[in-house]
Design a protein around this motif. Structure first.
Motif, PDB file in Angstrom:
ATOM      1  N   GLU A  72       0.904  -1.174  -0.050  1.00 23.99           N
ATOM      2  CA  GLU A  72       0.055   0.149  -0.082  1.00 23.99           C
ATOM      3  C   GLU A  72       0.957   1.262   0.053  1.00 23.99           C
ATOM      4  N   PRO A  73       0.438   2.291  -0.792  1.00 23.01           N
ATOM      5  CA  PRO A  73       1.180   3.499  -0.785  1.00 23.01           C
ATOM      6  C   PRO A  73       0.995   4.255   0.348  1.00 23.01           C
ATOM      7  N   ARG A  74       2.065   4.623   1.197  1.00 23.58           N
ATOM      8  CA  ARG A  74       2.064   5.508   2.462  1.00 23.58           C
ATOM      9  C   ARG A  74       3.266   6.494   2.367  1.00 23.58           C
ATOM     10  N   ASP A  75       3.053   7.515   3.211  1.00 24.67           N
ATOM     11  CA  ASP A  75       3.840   8.681   3.446  1.00 24.67           C
ATOM     12  C   ASP A  75       4.699   8.291   4.540  1.00 24.67           C
ATOM     13  N   TYR A  76       6.037   8.636   4.614  1.00 23.39           N
ATOM     14  CA  TYR A  76       6.794   8.137   5.781  1.00 23.39           C
ATOM     15  C   TYR A  76       7.756   9.610   6.270  1.00 23.39           C
ATOM     16  N   VAL A  77       7.864   9.802   7.331  1.00 15.68           N
ATOM     17  CA  VAL A  77       9.132  10.668   8.184  1.00 15.68           C
ATOM     18  C   VAL A  77      10.434   9.656   7.962  1.00 15.68           C
ATOM     19  N   ILE A  78      11.403  10.340   7.342  1.00 20.92           N
ATOM     20  CA  ILE A  78      12.834   9.568   7.597  1.00 20.92           C
ATOM     21  C   ILE A  78      13.800  10.484   8.111  1.00 20.92           C
ATOM     22  N   ALA A  79      14.315  10.014   9.175  1.00 20.76           N
ATOM     23  CA  ALA A  79      15.083  10.736  10.046  1.00 20.76           C
ATOM     24  C   ALA A  79      15.868  10.066  11.197  1.00 20.76           C
TER      25      ALA A  79
END
Length: 329
Positions: A238-245
């Motif tokens: 499923e397409p989802r948005d993610y914070v990468i940090a």
């Protein structure tokens, strides 16, 4: 015989484009890159891959060039890394920044909608969208409050990606990447400006490093780690948005101190404050919470803050030394 998965990278000549190219080639991809026609072509970051990839002329401000590219390449994945990405420049060129960084994403999404809706699309969102943060750390639910034309343009690109996903059922995701650096970072950015200056001062080619706000806090990671997250986002069901940090923040002063410590110089004697480098509207602190990416993507950073600073200083020491010896132009 299986056909290699095909990817198109906009902004392939940049820092992230180079690391993503390396990653995708290692995974057996057929890699295509979009480059703008310019009088001075600069392919230094991807020079060692030029015989393994295919470059095409195109531009995010030219809708039909994007349509033609997708028709020609037929990619399975598109990584939209191209942007006017230098925050100070966005204040002096806000309309260009909006057109390329904001509307450029829309043009690529529209091209995908027109040509092949099965293409998976990655949008390079930015922690600068958070801007004047009301809470810390920032995650996927933190409200946006951008403090620069660049940040505003990235917010538009982020939400138009969400809109195309919801409106047309495209596999379109955004990676909200916090600051990520490397030896390939442009020297206009503060981290590379620091390490380049440290190397030049150590080699006797520069007297002082001039900086603006030393108290600004950022969550800095290694670009090579972050492109792995980009790829993982397009492999999910499923397409989802993610914070990468990294989840850690450090001041510019800390970065400076570590960099000068690496070469055995007292930073206080080598740095001068210059108000010309202060932003009209400063982003004072950013720190990301990548729990969702850790839990769902299995992603975590491998390079920590001191390792990142040392890596960049060492690379610039080597480069400036070779330049001083006449081995580089």
């Amino acid at each position: 015989m299986t056909t290699a998965k095909r990817a198109l990278i906009t902004g392939i000549t940049g820092q992230d484009g180079a690391y993503l190219t390396e990653l995708l080639l290692a995974k057996g991809y057929e890699v295509h890159g979009m480059v703008r026609r310019s009088s001075g072509e600069r392919f230094e970051r991807i020079e060692k891959y030029l015989d393994q990839i295919t470059l095409h002329e195109g531009d995010l401000i030219d809708q039909m060039s994007l349509v033609r590219l997708l028709e020609k390449i037929e990619p399975a994945e598109v990584y939209n890394l191209a942007a006017q990405s230098f925050v100070p420049t966005s204040f002096s060129q806000p309309i260009l920044t909006g057109d390329v960084t904001g509307l450029g994403a829309t043009r690529m999404l529209e091209a995908i909608r027109m040509v092949d809706q099965k293409i998976r699309f990655y949008q390079a969102s930015s922690s600068e969208m958070f801007g004047k943060v009301p809470t810390e750390p920032q995650d996927e639910s933190t409200p946006f409050w951008p403090r620069s034309p660049y940040g505003v343009a990235k917010v538009y690109a982020h939400w138009i990606t969400v809109n195309y996903r919801e409106s047309y059922n495209l596999y379109a995701v955004s990676g909200i990447l916090f600051n990520h650096e490397s030896p390939l970072r442009g020297t206009a950015f503060v981290t590379r400006k620091i390490t380049n200056a440290v190397a030049r001062i150590k080699h006797g080619l520069l007297d002082k490093l001039r900086l603006g706000n030393l108290d600004a806090e950022r969550d800095w990671g290694f670009a090579g780690d972050y492109v792995e997250a980009m790829h993982l986002m397009l492999q999910q069901e499923e397409p989802r948005d993610y914070v990468i940090a990294t989840g850690e923040k450090h001041t510019v002063r800390e970065f400076v101190q570590l960099a000068f410590d690496r070469v055995g110089l007292p930073w206080e004697e080598c740095v001068e404050l210059d108000p010309n480098f202060l932003r009209p509207a400063e982003v004072n602190t950013l720190c990301g919470d990548a729990s969702k990416a850790r839990n769902e993507l299995g992603w975590k950073p491998k390079v920590d803050f001191p390792q990142l600073v040392n890596m960049m200083v060492d690379a610039d020491l080597h480069r400036v030394g070779r330049m001083k010896d006449g081995l580089l132009p």
